[in-house]
Design an enzyme around this catalytic site. Sequence first.
Site, PDB file in Angstrom:
ATOM      1  CG  ASP A 152      63.486  28.912  35.048  1.00 23.21           C
ATOM      2  OD1 ASP A 152      63.135  29.911  35.151  1.00 23.21           O
ATOM      3  OD2 ASP A 152      63.783  28.318  34.223  1.00 23.21           O
TER       4      ASP A 152
HETATM    5  C1  BGC Z   1      61.206  30.343  32.856  1.00 25.60           C
HETATM    6  C2  BGC Z   1      62.153  31.717  32.311  1.00 25.60           C
HETATM    7  C3  BGC Z   1      62.061  32.177  32.652  1.00 25.60           C
HETATM    8  C4  BGC Z   1      61.115  32.166  33.857  1.00 25.60           C
HETATM    9  C5  BGC Z   1      59.661  33.530  33.836  1.00 25.60           C
HETATM   10  C6  BGC Z   1      60.490  30.015  33.604  1.00 25.60           C
HETATM   11  O1  BGC Z   1      59.692  29.118  33.235  1.00 25.60           O
HETATM   12  O2  BGC Z   1      61.664  28.979  32.259  1.00 25.60           O
HETATM   13  O3  BGC Z   1      62.515  30.909  30.671  1.00 25.60           O
HETATM   14  O4  BGC Z   1      62.125  33.410  33.140  1.00 25.60           O
HETATM   15  O5  BGC Z   1      59.064  30.980  33.664  1.00 25.60           O
HETATM   16  O6  BGC Z   1      58.753  34.207  33.650  1.00 25.60           O
END
Ligand code: BGC
Length: 858
Positions: free
Chosen positions: A268
Site C-alpha cells: 500500500d
Molecule cells: C489506499 C489504497 C490505495 C492507495 C493509492 C492508499 O492510501 O489505502 O487503497 O490504492 O492509497 O491511492
Amino acid sequence: MSQANGHDDRTLPPSSAEEASGAFEPLETTRIPPPPHQPGAPDAHTLELVEAALARLDLEARVRLLTGSGFWRTAAEPAIELREMVLCDGPAGVRGERFDEREPSASLPCPTALAASWDESLVERLGALLAIEARRKQVDVVLGPTVNLQRSPYAGRHFECYSEEPLLSGRVGAALVRGIQAGGVAATVKHYTANDSETERYSVDVRMSERALHEVHLAPFEEIVRAGGVWALMAAYNSVDGVTMTESPLLETPLRTEWGFDGLVVSDWFATRSTEGAGRAELDLAMPGPGPDQPWGAALVAAVRAGLVPAEAIERKVRRLLLLAARVGALGALVPPAPPRPAPDAAALLREAAAAGMVLLHDTGTALPLTPDTLRRVAVLGPNAEVARIQGGGSATVIPPYAISPLAGLRAALGPDVEVTHAVGARIRHRLPAVTGADVHDPKTGEPGLRVRFIGPDGELLHEELRGGGRLLWLDDPIVARAVAIEAVGVLRARIDGPHRIGVAGVGRFRLLADGVPLVDDDLVTEDPLGGILTPPERWAVLDLAADREVELHLRHDFAAERPGTGFVLGVDRPVAHEDAELDHAVALAAQAEVAVVVVGSTEESDSEGRDRSHLSLPGRQDELIRRVAAVNSNTVVVVNSGSPVLLPWRADVAAILVSWFPGQEFGAALADVLLGHREPGGRLPMTWPAHEDDPAVLSTTPVAGRLDYAEGIHIGYRGWLRAGVTPAYPFGHGLGWTTWEHLWVETVASGADFVARVRIRNTGPRPGRHLVQAYLSRADGMVERPVLWLAGHTWASAPAGAEVTVELTIPARAFGHWSAESGRRETEPGGYTLRIGGSSAELPLTAKLEVGPGLRP
Ligand code: BGC
C-alpha cells in the site's frame, strides 16, 4: 520456500566475493513451472521471455525496478524492453494519472452496491468496463477490488468493501477480477489482510484466532487468487499478530505456497517500512517512489551485498514484476488480450448496475411503484436530492463526466405532467463544493473556469492555463516540480442573495482574497501522509453577497521547492434558508404532494477512507425531517444514500425505504427506473443493518493500546447477530422486490464431492420478478465450534406472475469445511448438516438434511 511454488530446484550462485566487490554479474536463473492453482497461468513462451529478461539484469538493475519511479509508475528498463507500468485506483472507476475534470472517469456503483446485486455476471461486465477505462487512460494495473470484510458499520471504508460474508465477498471480487483481466489489465486485490477499519490505520495491530484469520479474513483473498486468478495483490498498512503486513509471513504462506499466487505483491502507498524485513519478505514492489520515503533502492542493494537479504529474494521479486509486465503488455513485444468489442454502452451498464444494487428494505405497498399517469405532484426532498453522493471518499473517488441527481432523474422520468417540487429540508454539513465553470470565469477573457498560474522561485511565471473548476491536483508534475507557488484566479458571480461560504481545502500555505480582502491566510496541516489527497483540512469565511454580484477570488498556495505534487480545492457553498424555515418549507411541500420522496444520506465526514464513523445516525436533522414529512404524507418514500448502515428509527412510520448506497454517475436515472417500477430493486443486503447503536453485535473499531482484538472470532456479521440472539433492523440477505414469493420444496442430490439443491418457488404476486434464493448450512451437534448459520450458495430465479420455477444451487464440498488450528489446514467434520433455504438469513422456510461422509476434502 516449499516445493509447491517450484522455487527450490533453482541453481543460484552463492553470494560471492565478486558480488561484495561490486562487480556483480547478471544472475543465472532456471525456469519456474506454472504454479499449481492459478487460472490463466502464463504459457511457456511468456515464462521464457521473463527468464531471459531477468537473466540480463544485474543486482542494481533488479533492485531499481522494485521501487516505483513516480507516484503511480514503476521504473522502465530499456535494456530488456521493459516500459513503465501505470498503477491507479481503484475499485469503483479508474482514476488515471491525471485525476481531474479534463479526463473524467466512468463512476461505478460503490463496491457494497455491487455485492448487493449478488450478481457475478453483472459484476464481470463491470470489470470489462474498468478494463476499457484503464486502457483509455493508459493504466496497466487497477488498484482494486477491495475485499476486506465489513466487520463493523463504523468502518470508514465500509462502502468500498463488498460484504460481511467472506463467501459473497470472494465471489463478487473474483468476478470483477475476471472482467478486468480478460481485457489485458491487471487487477489488484487489496488490502491483504484484516484492514477492515481506519482508526490508527497505518499502525493498528490486529489480533484474532488462527481459525478466524484463515476461515474468515483470508477466505475472500483465497477465492480471488484461486478462482479469479488475480495478477496483483496489495499488502496492507496494518499489522496482524504484531507483524506489519508488508513483512508478514502470510505473504508467503498461505498466499504463494498454498494458493499458488504467482502475481506481484505491491505495498500500500508508503507502507514499506524497512529495507531488510520487507526485502526478505515476499513483498515485491514498494510504492510510490522514488525518494527519501522509500527504504529500498541503494539500501537494499547494500543489504544484499552484506548478506542481510538473500539475492534469491530479489530475484523472485523481479521475476514476478516482469511476469506482471508480460501479462499487461509492458515487456517486449508481448500483446495482452484486448477488452471486449464492441465496448458496452457505459451509461446503460452503469444505470443497470445502480438499480441492481438498490435494496428495498421496507414497503407497505401504498406508494410504490410510482405511476406518473395517476400523479399530479411529487415532492422530492432532502439534502441528497439535488446534490447526491454518488461515491465514497478517499482513493476510490473518481471525477465522473456527469452525475444524474435523484431530483433530475425523477423529474425526467415523471415527465411534464407531474409537478416535481423540491426542498433541501435538513441541511447537512458537506465539505465545500469545488467551484465549477458555472460559478466562476476567467477575469481576463471571461471564459468559464479559473486561471491557474505556476510561479517559479524568482517570482517568474512558469506556465498558466484555464481550468474547468476548483478541484486541482498535480502528482508527478514537471511544472509543479519547478514551481514554488500556484495561483488560481476567477470571478465568482452570486446566483442568489445571502451568506456564501468561500474557502479552500488543502495542505500547505494558502492566502485567499475576495476583491483584495483576505478570507483565508493560513498554514493548513495534517498528520496523515495521504491526508492532503484524502480529506484535506478546510478553511473558509462567510461573505454576504447579493444576487448577480461579482467578486474576484484570488488564491495563492505556496509550497516547498522541488515538490512534484500538490493540490487543493477552491470551494463555494451557496446560501440556504434558515434551518427551521427550510424544514417547514419541506414539510409544507410534502403536505401538498401525493408522494414525498425524501433522499437522505451521509456526508464526506463519514463513509471515507482515513477515518471511521463516530456514530451510526443520519447526520443533522434528517431523522426529524423524515418524521415530520411522514406525519403529513402517508406516501413517504425514503431513499437512503449512504455507503454503510445507518439507524432508521422512523422505519415503521414511512411507506417505503430504499437503500441506494453510492450508486455512481447514473444515480438519478437508476433511481427513477426502480421507483417507477421499470426495474426491480435488484439488491439484497450484503450486511446486517443494526437497529441501535449499542446492539451487541455492532463491533468497535477502536484499538486499545494499538491493538484491535477480533474477539468475535468466526462469528462475524449475521453470524454474530444470530449468536447474540438479537434481532437487527434488517437481516443479512434481506431485500424486497415488486412481487412476492413462496418457497415450495427443496431436494438435494450428491454431485461428486458437492451437493446440488433443487429448489421450487412460486411467484405469488401480481408482477413478473426476480428472487434471490439463498442457501445456508448449520450444524447443531458437531464437536467443532460453528456459526449458527453460514452462507453456502445462492442463485437468482425469475418467474412470471403466478408461475412456479425450479432452480439449482451448488453447495460445494468446501462449504462444509472449517479451518483446523491443530492441523493447520481445512478439514471437514463428517456427519449431518442442515441445509436451510429461503429469501434471507432470517427467513429460511425450507430445510434438508445432508450427510457428509468421512474423507471429504474441503
Ligand atoms: C489506499 C489504497 C490505495 C492507495 C493509492 C492508499 O492510501 O489505502 O487503497 O490504492 O492509497 O491511492
